[in-house]
Motif scaffolding. Structure first.
Motif, PDB file in Angstrom:
ATOM      1  N   LYS A 115      72.451  18.254  42.325  1.00 35.90           N
ATOM      2  CA  LYS A 115      71.840  17.812  43.362  1.00 35.90           C
ATOM      3  C   LYS A 115      71.553  16.131  43.274  1.00 35.90           C
ATOM      4  O   LYS A 115      72.036  15.533  44.310  1.00 35.90           O
ATOM      5  N   LEU A 116      71.105  15.817  42.053  1.00 41.54           N
ATOM      6  CA  LEU A 116      70.906  14.360  41.952  1.00 41.54           C
ATOM      7  C   LEU A 116      72.270  13.682  41.942  1.00 41.54           C
ATOM      8  O   LEU A 116      72.293  12.512  42.367  1.00 41.54           O
ATOM      9  N   PHE A 117      73.394  14.229  41.373  1.00 40.51           N
ATOM     10  CA  PHE A 117      74.693  13.653  41.387  1.00 40.51           C
ATOM     11  C   PHE A 117      75.269  13.537  43.059  1.00 40.51           C
ATOM     12  O   PHE A 117      75.816  12.535  42.972  1.00 40.51           O
ATOM     13  N   GLU A 118      74.948  14.529  43.621  1.00 41.51           N
ATOM     14  CA  GLU A 118      75.306  14.462  44.996  1.00 41.51           C
ATOM     15  C   GLU A 118      74.468  13.387  45.580  1.00 41.51           C
ATOM     16  O   GLU A 118      74.990  12.493  46.433  1.00 41.51           O
ATOM     17  N   TYR A 142      72.776  10.572  44.377  1.00 42.62           N
ATOM     18  CA  TYR A 142      73.024   9.146  44.005  1.00 42.62           C
ATOM     19  C   TYR A 142      74.585   8.829  43.652  1.00 42.62           C
ATOM     20  O   TYR A 142      74.980   7.542  43.487  1.00 42.62           O
ATOM     21  N   VAL A 143      75.502   9.791  43.549  1.00 45.04           N
ATOM     22  CA  VAL A 143      76.883   9.371  43.349  1.00 45.04           C
ATOM     23  C   VAL A 143      77.690   9.563  44.509  1.00 45.04           C
ATOM     24  O   VAL A 143      78.324   8.738  45.259  1.00 45.04           O
ATOM     25  N   LEU A 144      77.605  11.027  44.923  1.00 47.30           N
ATOM     26  CA  LEU A 144      78.638  11.218  45.995  1.00 47.30           C
ATOM     27  C   LEU A 144      78.399  10.644  47.427  1.00 47.30           C
ATOM     28  O   LEU A 144      79.167  10.227  48.097  1.00 47.30           O
ATOM     29  N   THR A 145      77.009  10.354  47.922  1.00 45.24           N
ATOM     30  CA  THR A 145      76.715   9.788  48.999  1.00 45.24           C
ATOM     31  C   THR A 145      77.197   8.565  49.131  1.00 45.24           C
ATOM     32  O   THR A 145      77.052   7.854  50.289  1.00 45.24           O
ATOM     33  N   GLY A 146      77.546   7.599  47.882  1.00 42.46           N
ATOM     34  CA  GLY A 146      78.078   6.606  47.997  1.00 42.46           C
ATOM     35  C   GLY A 146      79.603   6.369  48.090  1.00 42.46           C
ATOM     36  O   GLY A 146      80.091   5.158  48.023  1.00 42.46           O
ATOM     37  N   ASN A 155      92.980  13.821  43.591  1.00 43.38           N
ATOM     38  CA  ASN A 155      92.743  12.488  43.587  1.00 43.38           C
ATOM     39  C   ASN A 155      91.597  12.141  42.395  1.00 43.38           C
ATOM     40  O   ASN A 155      90.518  12.638  42.771  1.00 43.38           O
ATOM     41  N   PRO A 156      91.889  11.061  41.615  1.00 46.13           N
ATOM     42  CA  PRO A 156      90.818  10.995  40.558  1.00 46.13           C
ATOM     43  C   PRO A 156      89.488  10.539  41.082  1.00 46.13           C
ATOM     44  O   PRO A 156      88.516  10.616  40.218  1.00 46.13           O
ATOM     45  N   LEU A 157      89.552   9.868  42.547  1.00 45.54           N
ATOM     46  CA  LEU A 157      88.152   9.567  42.951  1.00 45.54           C
ATOM     47  C   LEU A 157      87.700  10.552  44.016  1.00 45.54           C
ATOM     48  O   LEU A 157      86.690  10.317  44.830  1.00 45.54           O
ATOM     49  N   GLY A 158      88.524  11.500  44.022  1.00 45.05           N
ATOM     50  CA  GLY A 158      88.120  12.475  45.219  1.00 45.05           C
ATOM     51  C   GLY A 158      86.921  13.362  44.881  1.00 45.05           C
ATOM     52  O   GLY A 158      86.411  13.295  43.628  1.00 45.05           O
ATOM     53  N   PRO A 159      86.295  13.803  45.674  1.00 49.56           N
ATOM     54  CA  PRO A 159      84.743  14.692  45.165  1.00 49.56           C
ATOM     55  C   PRO A 159      85.199  15.946  44.266  1.00 49.56           C
ATOM     56  O   PRO A 159      84.072  16.043  43.430  1.00 49.56           O
ATOM     57  N   THR A 160      86.237  16.732  44.336  1.00 49.10           N
ATOM     58  CA  THR A 160      86.492  17.752  43.617  1.00 49.10           C
ATOM     59  C   THR A 160      86.623  17.372  42.036  1.00 49.10           C
ATOM     60  O   THR A 160      86.000  17.925  41.074  1.00 49.10           O
ATOM     61  N   CYS A 161      87.424  16.249  41.943  1.00 47.19           N
ATOM     62  CA  CYS A 161      87.757  15.739  40.349  1.00 47.19           C
ATOM     63  C   CYS A 161      86.392  15.073  39.763  1.00 47.19           C
ATOM     64  O   CYS A 161      85.692  15.458  38.617  1.00 47.19           O
ATOM     65  N   LEU A 162      85.737  14.287  40.590  1.00 48.19           N
ATOM     66  CA  LEU A 162      84.263  13.599  40.249  1.00 48.19           C
ATOM     67  C   LEU A 162      83.469  14.782  39.771  1.00 48.19           C
ATOM     68  O   LEU A 162      82.760  14.671  38.575  1.00 48.19           O
ATOM     69  N   CYS A 163      83.202  15.813  40.465  1.00 52.58           N
ATOM     70  CA  CYS A 163      82.239  16.910  40.088  1.00 52.58           C
ATOM     71  C   CYS A 163      82.712  17.602  38.892  1.00 52.58           C
ATOM     72  O   CYS A 163      81.784  18.027  38.149  1.00 52.58           O
ATOM     73  N   GLU A 164      83.943  17.761  38.810  1.00 49.84           N
ATOM     74  CA  GLU A 164      84.825  18.389  37.406  1.00 49.84           C
ATOM     75  C   GLU A 164      84.332  17.608  36.329  1.00 49.84           C
ATOM     76  O   GLU A 164      84.074  17.780  35.389  1.00 49.84           O
TER      77      GLU A 164
END
Length: 771
Positions: free
Chosen positions: A199-202, A204-208, A169-178
């Motif tokens: 860790k900053l990506f997690e 400010y981005v992933l927690t949202g 999924n383009p909005l899934g965490p796996t793709c976003l991290c890649e």
């Protein structure tokens, strides 16, 4: 019309979309989800970069060395410069992923699965740390937002032809991290800095993503896409949404220094525990524990280890077993307490791992035996730090682990002949070991202090050795150029003299004097230069001038040649700083040779062409007389009657090749062994790289450790130096191949000692698991 307007607007808002991406049109509802998500992700990325400076500055302030501090400052600068490119690259990847949803792709590699610890390899430690971090980040999102993500993926599948799962999924965490990792690929930062950025990506981005998934699902429900799927409302994260921006750095730093290590890196230790648990009952010792045995705390274990540390033997023997020693202490403690005491399972796993690591280290042939005994005494301090901090097994930058690696790297070039009592490296390692045994109780900061001191020591030694090593290389390259020039001069002399019979003085002049002129010319200007050709022409003219010639025109050619020839010879020998006295002797003998040549011309004239006592130079011009006089030719001597000819010179036939030797050089008399090009030993030699450490078995008792410092291509020599940078050996390619064939040379593994040991332990545990 409204639909068309929306399409136009998205094209304008999304310039990042690749012009070469598939052209399958997305449903309008999906483009709306994409644009809204992109806007939210862009805002989150901006928050990440807005707070990155504060976080990195905080980490730099906590740095334990100047090098570590500079690494954080350089990362801050690099991040500022590349911020826009990273934001743009990340969003472009998002748009490209959406653009392919209505296109089937053939041949695209499958997405990366979560790291498999069965296939765990710690050769690439940075990649492992990065992989663990990514898996931890993705796992948190999936654990928190699994239902919302699954519903979003299901709704996407109802609208597009390409079948998705949560990982694609383009909005899934796996793709976003890649996407983020790919966008950050241009950052030249160390792994520890990259982990902080992740860790900053997690943060400010992933927690949202919970909000993003909730809004996306709601937007699709509003357009009638699978409204029957019900999701729980998204939870808000007040610590993220309400925290003032100015406190972000202070808030992130503790989380990075503690939380991240406790969560992500623990997975590596957990994987090692899993391998250990499956190996129990095979070769790992089984403890016969009483049913009522009480595990001791880690603090009690540390006290026992400190007791052992103070009484550690000065030399660690092969039969030293830390586990047995600890078992003995526990037995005595149990007897005093009246109740069985044992080590807890987690701590026992740590003990087993450290014991196996040091078994590898003490068996490692790369470490010299004397230094191996010193390093073996570090087993208890290393065990204590592993009990305190489990990241010891997974974090390559851990100070204790780095200290062990740095000691082993420095010891690589140490030889037993260096003398332990007076060698500075041995004394420094001994000082580090003794300091740990005496002072380390439970504060790991001592490892950082000793690491900084040891790096300063080895840095000074390395700079000195590199300077001497460079001088060695320069000298060898200079010698190689000189040897190549000698071969060129030898070839030129042999081409012109071999097989000829010439006056002995000319052969000596060319071999002893003019060879030096040719050598200097070759080194300064090369064999393609005009100067080299002029020096060869002078040699050719000299040889011609002393040979017998019967042609009438040869007399005039000789008259014209001699002045310029003698002038060129004088200038050349002066430029080569040839001995002036010897030069004078040569020219006196040359004058006699040329007088004889002119006398021969006079005797060869027909009897009626001139009186018997006619001067040989009767028809010479005034200008030629002046030139001959200028170069020292004795004109009255040339005017002598033929009957008073000068005595014939000694002649010599050049039948052996002329060989020029450097001062002190001895030409090899025995031909070198020749091996076929595909011989395995030659392939081993060709795989040697500059900087490789090797060990030569000189005889039954003596070994020589040295490093390949240079391969001198003109001569084919391999130059080896010791750890101080001094040349200790030189070999040819064939000579090295012969050493390989008789197993007299061994490559030393210069990979990090701890990493090799841990890789070996993991490999052995896997084998035990398979049995």
């Amino acid at each position: 019309m409204k639909t068309d307007a929306n399409v136009v607007r998205l094209s304008k808002v999304s310039p990042e979309q690749s012009p070469t991406s598939p052209v399958g049109r997305l449903p309008v509802a999906l483009t709306t989800v994409r644009d809204n998500a992109a806007q939210q992700l862009k805002t989150a990325l901006q928050a990440l970069f807005d707070n990155a400076d504060d976080t990195l500055f905080e980490m730099a302030d906590r740095a334990t060395s100047n090098a570590e501090q500079n690494a954080f400052f350089e990362a801050m600068r690099d991040l500022r410069l590349k911020r826009k490119n990273i934001e743009r690259g990340f969003l472009q990847k998002v748009f490209e992923a959406f653009a392919t949803l209505n296109q089937y792709e053939i041949g695209k590699p499958a997405p990366l699965d979560a790291v498999s610890f069965d296939a765990l390899s710690l050769v690439q430690n940075d990649a492992l740390e990065e992989s663990v971090a990514l898996d931890s980040m993705v796992a948190k999102v999936v654990s928190r937002d699994a239902t919302a993500l699954n519903h979003l993926t299901t709704r996407f599948n109802a609208m597009v032809s390409k079948k998705l799962d949560d990982k694609t999924n383009p909005l899934g965490p796996t793709c976003l991290c890649e996407f983020f990792l790919d966008a950050c690929s241009s950052l030249g930062v160390e792994i520890r800095v990259k982990l902080i950025i992740l860790k900053l990506f997690e943060k400010y981005v992933l927690t949202g993503l919970d909000q993003l998934y909730a809004q996306a699902n709601q937007a699709l429900i509003a357009t009638g896409v699978l409204p029957e799927l019900k999701s729980a409302p998204a939870r808000r994260n007040p610590s993220r949404t309400n925290a003032p921006a100015g406190n972000a750095g202070q808030e992130a730093a503790p989380e990075l220094s503690a939380g991240f290590a406790d969560e992500g890196v623990q997975e590596v230790f957990g994987a090692l525990q899993a391998l250990l648990s499956q190996a129990r009952g095979t070769t790992l010792a089984q403890r016969n524990r009483p049913a009522d045995a009480m595990p001791i705390s880690s603090n009690d274990l540390m006290r026992l280890l400190s007791h052992m540390q103070q009484r550690a033997p000065a030399q660690v023997s092969d039969d030293f077993d830390l586990r047995e020693q600890l078992e003995g202490l526990l037995t005595r403690a149990s007897a005093k307490a009246g109740k069985a005491r044992v080590v807890g399972e987690v701590d026992e796993d740590v003990i087993n791992l450290v014991s196996m690591l040091f078994e590898f280290i003490l068996d490692d042939r790369t470490l010299p035996d004397s230094l191996k005994a010193l390093i073996g005494r570090l087993q208890i301090p290393m065990l204590k730090v592993a009990v305190i901090d489990k990241t010891f097994f997974s974090r390559g930058s851990h100070p204790a682990r780095r200290l062990l690696n740095e000691i082993a790297s420095a010891a690589l070039g140490w030889g037993e002949q260096d003398g332990a009592q007076r060698d500075s490296l041995y004394l420094k390692i001994e000082q580090v070991v003794q300091r740990l045994l005496n002072d380390f109780v439970d504060d790991p900061l001592i490892f950082s202090e000793l690491l900084a001191e040891f790096l300063a020591f080895t840095g000074d030694e390395r700079r000195r050795s590199e300077l001497l090593e460079q001088r060695t290389r320069d000298a060898e390259e200079g010698s190689a150029k000189a040897a190549l020039a000698r071969r060129q001069v030898e070839q030129a002399l042999n081409q012109r003299l071999l097989g000829k019979t010439l006056p002995e003085v000319v052969v000596r002049l060319l071999q002893e004097a003019w060879s030096k002129v040719l050598m200097l010319t070759c080194l300064k200007h090369g064999v393609e230069s005009d100067q080299w050709q002029a020096a060869l022409a002078t040699m050719d003219d000299l040889v011609w001038s002393v040979e017998h010639h019967d042609e009438p025109e040869a007399r005039m050619r000789l008259l014209e040649m001699v002045p310029s020839l003698l002038k060129a010879l004088r200038e050349g020998m002066a430029s080569a700083a040839f001995d002036p006295f010897s030069t004078g002797e040569f020219f006196n003998q040359l004058e006699a040779l040329h007088v004889q040549a002119f006398q021969r011309f006079k005797r060869s004239l027909p009897e009626d062409s001139a009186p018997a006592d006619a001067p040989v130079l009767a028809d010479i011009t005034d200008e030629q007389r002046a030139e001959l006089a200028e170069v020292g030719m004795d004109l009255p001597l040339l005017e002598l009657p033929a009957a008073e000819a000068v005595e014939e010179p000694a002649m010599v036939e050049v039948i052996e090749e002329i060989i020029l030797l450097a001062p002190g050089e001895l030409r090899a008399t025995e031909p070198e062994i020749s091996l076929p090009d595909d011989d395995e030993a030659l392939l081993q030699v060709d795989n040697l790289r500059v900087g490789s450490w090797v060990e030569f078995q000189e005889d039954e008792e003596h070994k020589l450790r040295c490093k390949l410092a240079a391969v001198i291509k003109p001569t084919g020599k391999y130059i080896f130096v010791n750890r101080t940078g001094m040349k200790v050996l030189e070999k040819t390619r064939m000579g090295l191949a012969v050493e390989f064939r008789r197993s007299a040379i061994r490559l030393l593994d210069d990979a990090l000692l701890f990493d090799r040991a841990l890789e070996s332990v993991i490999g052995n545990l896997r084998k035990l698991k398979g049995t």
